[in-house]
Design an enzyme around this catalytic site. Structure first.
Site, PDB file in Angstrom:
ATOM      1  N   MET A   1     -15.722   9.369  -8.707  1.00 46.02           N
ATOM      2  CA  MET A   1     -16.134  10.070  -9.913  1.00 46.02           C
ATOM      3  C   MET A   1     -17.619  10.372  -9.847  1.00 46.02           C
ATOM      4  SD  MET A   1     -13.413  10.138 -11.313  1.00 46.02           S
ATOM      5  CE  MET A   1     -12.048   9.376 -12.067  1.00 46.02           C
TER       6      MET A   1
ATOM      7  N   GLY B   1     -17.139   5.940  -5.897  1.00 51.25           N
ATOM      8  CA  GLY B   1     -17.414   7.204  -5.218  1.00 51.25           C
ATOM      9  C   GLY B   1     -16.445   8.316  -5.560  1.00 51.25           C
TER      10      GLY B   1
ATOM     11  N   ARG C   1     -19.409  -4.967 -11.823  1.00 52.29           N
ATOM     12  CA  ARG C   1     -17.942  -4.915 -11.667  1.00 52.29           C
ATOM     13  C   ARG C   1     -17.559  -5.902 -10.581  1.00 52.29           C
ATOM     14  NH1 ARG C   1     -17.911   1.168  -9.200  1.00 52.29           N
ATOM     15  NH2 ARG C   1     -19.045   0.764  -7.289  1.00 52.29           N
TER      16      ARG C   1
ATOM     17  N   ARG D   1      17.893  -3.545  14.876  1.00 49.79           N
ATOM     18  CA  ARG D   1      18.549  -2.251  15.128  1.00 49.79           C
ATOM     19  C   ARG D   1      19.046  -2.235  16.563  1.00 49.79           C
ATOM     20  NH1 ARG D   1      13.401  -1.402  13.100  1.00 49.79           N
ATOM     21  NH2 ARG D   1      13.210  -0.395  11.061  1.00 49.79           N
TER      22      ARG D   1
ATOM     23  N   LYS E   1     -16.040   0.122 -16.404  1.00 53.50           N
ATOM     24  CA  LYS E   1     -17.500   0.153 -16.578  1.00 53.50           C
ATOM     25  C   LYS E   1     -17.860  -0.073 -18.049  1.00 53.50           C
ATOM     26  CE  LYS E   1     -19.576   2.898 -13.813  1.00 53.50           C
ATOM     27  NZ  LYS E   1     -19.925   4.155 -13.155  1.00 53.50           N
TER      28      LYS E   1
ATOM     29  N   CYS F   1      15.779  -3.983   3.531  1.00 52.82           N
ATOM     30  CA  CYS F   1      15.208  -3.879   4.879  1.00 52.82           C
ATOM     31  C   CYS F   1      14.578  -2.516   5.150  1.00 52.82           C
ATOM     32  CB  CYS F   1      16.259  -4.198   5.935  1.00 52.82           C
ATOM     33  SG  CYS F   1      17.638  -3.059   5.864  1.00 52.82           S
TER      34      CYS F   1
ATOM     35  N   TYR G   1      15.707 -11.854  -0.458  1.00 49.66           N
ATOM     36  CA  TYR G   1      14.628 -11.713   0.531  1.00 49.66           C
ATOM     37  C   TYR G   1      14.239 -10.244   0.689  1.00 49.66           C
ATOM     38  CZ  TYR G   1      18.177 -10.085   3.859  1.00 49.66           C
ATOM     39  OH  TYR G   1      19.160  -9.358   4.478  1.00 49.66           O
TER      40      TYR G   1
ATOM     41  N   GLY H   1      19.201  -0.567   2.424  1.00 46.75           N
ATOM     42  CA  GLY H   1      18.432   0.260   3.367  1.00 46.75           C
ATOM     43  C   GLY H   1      17.754   1.352   2.564  1.00 46.75           C
ATOM     44  N   THR H   2      16.587   1.035   2.013  1.00 46.42           N
ATOM     45  CA  THR H   2      15.999   1.951   1.021  1.00 46.42           C
ATOM     46  C   THR H   2      15.425   3.222   1.641  1.00 46.42           C
ATOM     47  OG1 THR H   2      14.013   0.587   1.060  1.00 46.42           O
ATOM     48  CG2 THR H   2      15.542   0.236  -0.767  1.00 46.42           C
ATOM     49  N   ASN H   3      15.220   3.248   2.989  1.00 47.99           N
ATOM     50  CA  ASN H   3      14.755   4.512   3.594  1.00 47.99           C
ATOM     51  C   ASN H   3      15.842   5.578   3.407  1.00 47.99           C
ATOM     52  OD1 ASN H   3      12.866   2.718   4.478  1.00 47.99           O
ATOM     53  ND2 ASN H   3      13.153   3.060   6.654  1.00 47.99           N
ATOM     54  N   ASP H   4      17.076   5.246   3.853  1.00 46.47           N
ATOM     55  CA  ASP H   4      18.170   6.210   3.719  1.00 46.47           C
ATOM     56  C   ASP H   4      18.595   6.387   2.264  1.00 46.47           C
ATOM     57  OD1 ASP H   4      18.580   7.413   6.083  1.00 46.47           O
ATOM     58  OD2 ASP H   4      20.244   6.163   6.764  1.00 46.47           O
TER      59      ASP H   4
ATOM     60  N   HIS I   1     -22.101   5.281  -0.017  1.00 41.06           N
ATOM     61  CA  HIS I   1     -20.707   5.683  -0.267  1.00 41.06           C
ATOM     62  C   HIS I   1     -19.822   5.302   0.921  1.00 41.06           C
ATOM     63  CE1 HIS I   1     -17.388   8.626   0.150  1.00 41.06           C
ATOM     64  NE2 HIS I   1     -17.222   8.332  -1.113  1.00 41.06           N
TER      65      HIS I   1
ATOM     66  N   SER J   1      22.411  -5.596   2.353  1.00 41.79           N
ATOM     67  CA  SER J   1      20.997  -5.340   2.622  1.00 41.79           C
ATOM     68  C   SER J   1      20.741  -3.895   2.214  1.00 41.79           C
ATOM     69  CB  SER J   1      20.693  -5.536   4.101  1.00 41.79           C
ATOM     70  OG  SER J   1      19.333  -5.245   4.321  1.00 41.79           O
TER      71      SER J   1
ATOM     72  N   ARG K   1     -21.743   8.857 -17.095  1.00 43.23           N
ATOM     73  CA  ARG K   1     -21.007   8.301 -15.942  1.00 43.23           C
ATOM     74  C   ARG K   1     -19.551   8.122 -16.300  1.00 43.23           C
ATOM     75  NH1 ARG K   1     -25.848   4.941 -15.116  1.00 43.23           N
ATOM     76  NH2 ARG K   1     -26.434   5.039 -12.918  1.00 43.23           N
TER      77      ARG K   1
ATOM     78  N   ARG L   1      22.354  -5.120  12.884  1.00 43.73           N
ATOM     79  CA  ARG L   1      22.983  -3.878  12.407  1.00 43.73           C
ATOM     80  C   ARG L   1      23.676  -3.189  13.581  1.00 43.73           C
ATOM     81  NH1 ARG L   1      19.396   1.099  10.343  1.00 43.73           N
ATOM     82  NH2 ARG L   1      19.137   1.448  12.570  1.00 43.73           N
TER      83      ARG L   1
ATOM     84  N   GLU M   1      23.088   1.993   1.623  1.00 43.20           N
ATOM     85  CA  GLU M   1      22.120   3.085   1.845  1.00 43.20           C
ATOM     86  C   GLU M   1      22.700   4.432   1.425  1.00 43.20           C
ATOM     87  OE1 GLU M   1      21.357   3.112   6.124  1.00 43.20           O
ATOM     88  OE2 GLU M   1      23.284   2.148   6.403  1.00 43.20           O
TER      89      GLU M   1
END
Length: 873
Positions: free
Chosen positions: A103, A101, A336, A560, A22, A830, A850, A765-768, A454, A763, A92, A616, A744
């Site tokens: 702030m 909305g 803005r 899977r 702003k 993945c 990838y 396995g970023t979850n595990d 809002h 590959s 402001r 897998r 993983e």
């Protein structure tokens, strides 16, 4: 001495990080010579200093604020704190990322009991003076002292009722004096002291309140939803007041240079005569469309249109502008880049390219990748819509089809959404506190509020359907019921909202999957030209695969195989295998599963038409497959020639204390190599047959999960190679295939150079990997992570947004070490992070080949990959 405060004329648009969005835009508009009420900005660094200083504003900063106030007094020719003709200001917030909305704003600051009388005399308009003081007391009490707004609204409604006034504007100066007296009584009762009369105190308390609001719960939630770092802080803008509440040649409004719902070119907005800014946004009175300004005040309208055009051309983007008219004179309060729906963002980006304002590269970078999710939301089935019963119609504030159960509070909406319900949030009007409930809802319906209220602005930013300003609703939020169009709707009843038409239907109207438009294709076409990362999908069946390919997936990064075992005719066979006592019996049970697994792979290869697929091998612990229901146990016992007690004993024996770190992944194949044999046979036979039948060029990619040690991978790989070669011989095929692993387990990343001696691809396995690195169970972490966000230990969920510092370091190390051993090692990701834009950018930077994500996130990943390439040239 550091500079903590800047006059508008000292800044420019490039100082956004210091002055906030702003402040930087107000400085830029001042430089452009536009009619801006002058003022100054207290920087984001001052906000950081306030937090580092134990939530105190230093003497030095306070000194600079009052020095700049003196300069502002000279510019305006009025004195702050004067009792005859006071200089009034607005305070402001303005962070460097737009947070509509989130702030708070305080208007008419500088009035007190004495100054209001001088102000009334000076302006010759007592009604206006007392209206301004009433508003100031209400805003200061709400924003700075945190006295609940409805308490003030109740007093105002009471006085209006007693005086027979329909609108605030119908109240006289004397009526307003009565309101003020009651407001001050309420203030004293709540706070224990009189309303502050010293303007300098009012100002400093308000500046502190804006700094504080950077860390209010809704701002923290909004930042987490929009990847905004907590250490950015917010700036504070102090601006000379101009008044839209001085009578019928004054007014206030909000306008966009293009339609924020559809992107259509042409001014879009609304205004209120005899009002201040908050009235339009809060939507207590229903505003007029901006085009009516041409009738009311033609000169102002002409000047407004010229400036709006000038601003859009200058910023080369759709602008969201706030303006005030004071007795026929037009002022711009801010501009803005406007929040818009994904559909509008695509339309505007393509139009701006066609108008020669921006390049295709800029167009691609303008779209918020996460917002593409909105385009893939379902729409109403046309026949179901025709048959549906319309019970009302209001403003189509944010497009989309939403059907769900009605809830009346943000807390209820959030809780029912978390228990798996589709939810519609119905409110008298939404307030910034409702942010989590709005995020959880399929759709939002409000009684009050215009197209720029809002609810409308926040819903458009989130891509949530919203119908606002339905004044015909009779709502009782306490009793949790509303009536409309002759229907009474209780909490938990279904309604449907069409955010594109504003129609409200009773009941749950059927939806159909979205079809993607021409603009989407254009932007995606550009994105595909600019990106380096390939985008694959995580899919386990032909339908998901076909959907992902339609959305631009270039193959499957994760299939899977266990998901293929849970169907009713298959699960008994896998249970038989688990309960078998000998290898021969296990192999016999697995041979019964083979035709199913092979048929699935064939169907997937056919849909892929030669695109790659990473399969897998079986990953979950075996206890996930065994029965728990006594009837199922009895049936299995009969089938296996065992007693139910024996079956139950085997099933109980499979129970592990920590199954996520237990007997699963490649560990199953080390214990039972026959599982890997059956799966290899299924993959190879399917690939060879589809290649022969359809002529597709297929190279199977076989992925061994949960490897932590090279020897373990080699053990399973030897089984796979032996079986694959046997199948090739039987089929007379020379098919090539690749064997890789999922990284993983932290140890696999640490020893990636060794693992790469056996693996042809990785590959991540970023979850595990996230779960193992943090030591959090991803199924349970949600229960306690909220406390971490509140305590500001974490700003985002590490399972939703990749932790680049810790987990990212393992990914980067795994990639480098793996390629040191095998330079042509193919690398992908993945985990769920494959569809998160900031994580995709990280994957681009560390040189992965990838990303793979769920089908609906494929377009997000394609766009994020292009943005990563353009931003990291």
């Amino acid at each position: 001495m550091a500079k903590w405060v800047y006059l508008f004329k000292e800044g420019n648009a490039d100082m956004r990080n210091l002055l906030g969005g702003k402040g930087a835009n107000l400085a830029e508009m001042t430089n452009l010579g536009l009619p801006i009420p002058q003022g100054f900005t207290v920087t984001t660094e001052a906000c950081t200093d306030y937090y580092n200083n134990g939530k105190q504003i230093s003497e030095e900063i306070q000194g600079q604020i009052f020095d700049h106030m003196k300069t502002l007094e000279e510019i305006q020719g009025k004195k702050f704190g004067d009792t005859e003709d006071p200089l009034l200001v607005s305070v402001r917030s303005g962070a460097r990322a737009s947070m509509p909305g989130m702030m708070d704003t305080i208007l008419n600051l500088g009035l007190n009991d004495v100054a209001v009388e001088g102000f009334a005399k000076k302006t010759g308009n007592p009604r206006f003076a007392y209206d301004s003081y009433r508003r100031f007391i209400q805003m200061f009490s709400d924003v700075v002292m945190e006295i609940a707004k409805p308490k003030f609204e109740a007093i105002l409604d009471e006085v209006k009722e007693a005086k027979g006034a329909k609108f605030d504007t119908d109240l006289t100066a004397d009526d307003l004096k009565e309101v003020i007296a009651k407001y001050k009584e309420l203030y004293k009762k709540e706070i224990g002291s009189e309303f502050p009369q010293e303007p300098k105190d009012q100002l400093m308390e308000s500046v502190k309140a804006v700094f504080r609001s950077w860390d209010n719960p809704r701002a923290i939630v909004y930042r987490r939803m929009n990847d905004i770092p907590g250490d950015w802080g917010t700036a504070v803008n102090v601006q000379a007041m101009v008044f839209g509440n001085m009578g019928n040649t004054s007014g206030t409004g909000v306008a966009f240079t293009r339609n924020p719902s559809t992107g259509a070119k042409g001014i879009y907005g609304e205004y209120l005569i005899n009002a201040q800014g908050e009235d339009v946004v809060a939507g207590i009175r229903t505003p007029q469309p901006i085009t009516k300004l041409e009738e009311d005040l033609p000169e102002c309208y002409k000047q407004f249109m010229e400036i709006a055009h000038k601003l859009e051309t200058h910023y080369r983007d759709m602008q969201d502008m706030e303006f005030t008219i004071q007795e026929g004179k037009l002022y711009f309060l801010q501009t803005r880049n406007g929040k818009r729906t994904a559909q509008a963002a695509l339309q505007i980006a393509c139009d701006l390219v066609d108008e020669g304002m921006i390049t295709p590269e800029e167009a691609v970078c303008r779209i918020d990748a996460k917002s593409l999710d909105q385009l893939l939301h379902p729409t109403f089935d046309k026949d179901a819509l025709k048959a549906g019963k319309v019970i009302g119609e209001a403003l189509p504030a944010s497009p989309g089809a939403a059907a769900g159960k009605v809830y009346f509070t943000a807390e209820d909406a959030k809780a029912h959404h978390e228990s798996g319900e589709r939810v519609i949030l119905v409110r008298l009007e939404t307030s910034p506190e409702d942010i989590e409930g709005m995020h959880a809802a399929e759709g939002i319906l409000t009684v009050r509020g215009g197209m720029t209220s809002h609810a409308a602005v926040v819903a458009r930013g989130m891509g949530t359907a919203c119908v606002s300003g339905c004044g015909a609703i009779n709502i009782d939020e306490e009793a949790k019921v509303f009536s409309l169009g002759g229907e009474t709707i209780h909490e938990g009843d279904y309604i449907s909202l069409d955010g594109s038409t504003g129609k409200i239907y009773v009941g749950d109207i059927k939806t159909v999957p979205a079809s993607v438009s021409g603009n989407f294709g254009r932007i995606m076409g550009w994105a595909d030209q600019f990106r380096r990362l390939k985008v694959r999908t995580n899919a386990d069946n032909p339908a998901d695969t076909a959907n992902a390919v339609r959305l631009g997936a270039e193959g499957i990064g994760l299939c899977r195989t266990e998901h293929m075992f849970f169907e009713p005719e298959r699960i008994p066979k896998i249970r038989k295998m688990i309960l078998s006592k000998t290898q021969e019996a296990r192999e016999a049970a697995l041979m019964e599963l083979l035709p199913f697994q092979k048929a699935d792979f064939k169907a997937m290869y056919e849909v892929l038409e030669g695109r790659p697929m990473t399969v897998r091998y079986l990953d979950p612990p075996l206890h996930e497959f065994v029965p728990t229901d006594p009837e199922d146990i009895a049936e299995l016992a009969k089938d296996m020639g065992m007693t139910p007690a024996e079956v139950k004993a085997v099933c109980d024996g499979l129970h592990e204390f920590n199954p996520m770190m237990g007997h699963r992944g490649c560990r199953l194949c080390v214990t039972y190599p026959e599982i890997a044999k059956m799966q290899t046979r299924a993959v190879m036979e399917a690939a060879i047959e589809v290649k022969a039948e359809k002529g597709y060029d297929i190279v199977p990619e076989i992925m061994i999960p949960l490897v932590g040690e090279k020897k373990e991978l080699k053990y399973v790989k030897d089984v796979v190679v032996e079986t694959a070669e046997q199948v090739k011989k039987e089929k007379g095929s020379d098919m090539e295939y690749h064997i890789g692993t999922m990284i993983e387990i932290p140890r696999a990343a640490l020893t990636a150079d060794e693992v790469a001696e056996e693996a042809e691809f990785f590959s991540f396995g970023t979850n595990d990997l996230t779960q193992m690195t943090f030591g959090f169970s991803r199924d349970d972490a949600g229960k306690f992570l909220d406390a971490y966000y509140k305590a500001k230990i974490y700003e985002s969920d590490p399972f939703a947004k990749l932790d680049q510092t810790g987990v990212g370091q393992l990914v980067e190390m795994g990639a480098k070490k793996g390629r040191a051993t095998r330079p042509n090692l193919k690398l992908g990701i993945c985990g769920e992070h494959g569809g998160d834009p900031s994580s995709v950018e990280f994957c681009h930077k560390v040189g992965l080949d990838y990303v793979s994500c769920s089908p609906f996130r494929v377009p997000i990943a394609r766009l994020a990959a292009a943005q990563a390439a353009l931003n990291n040239k």
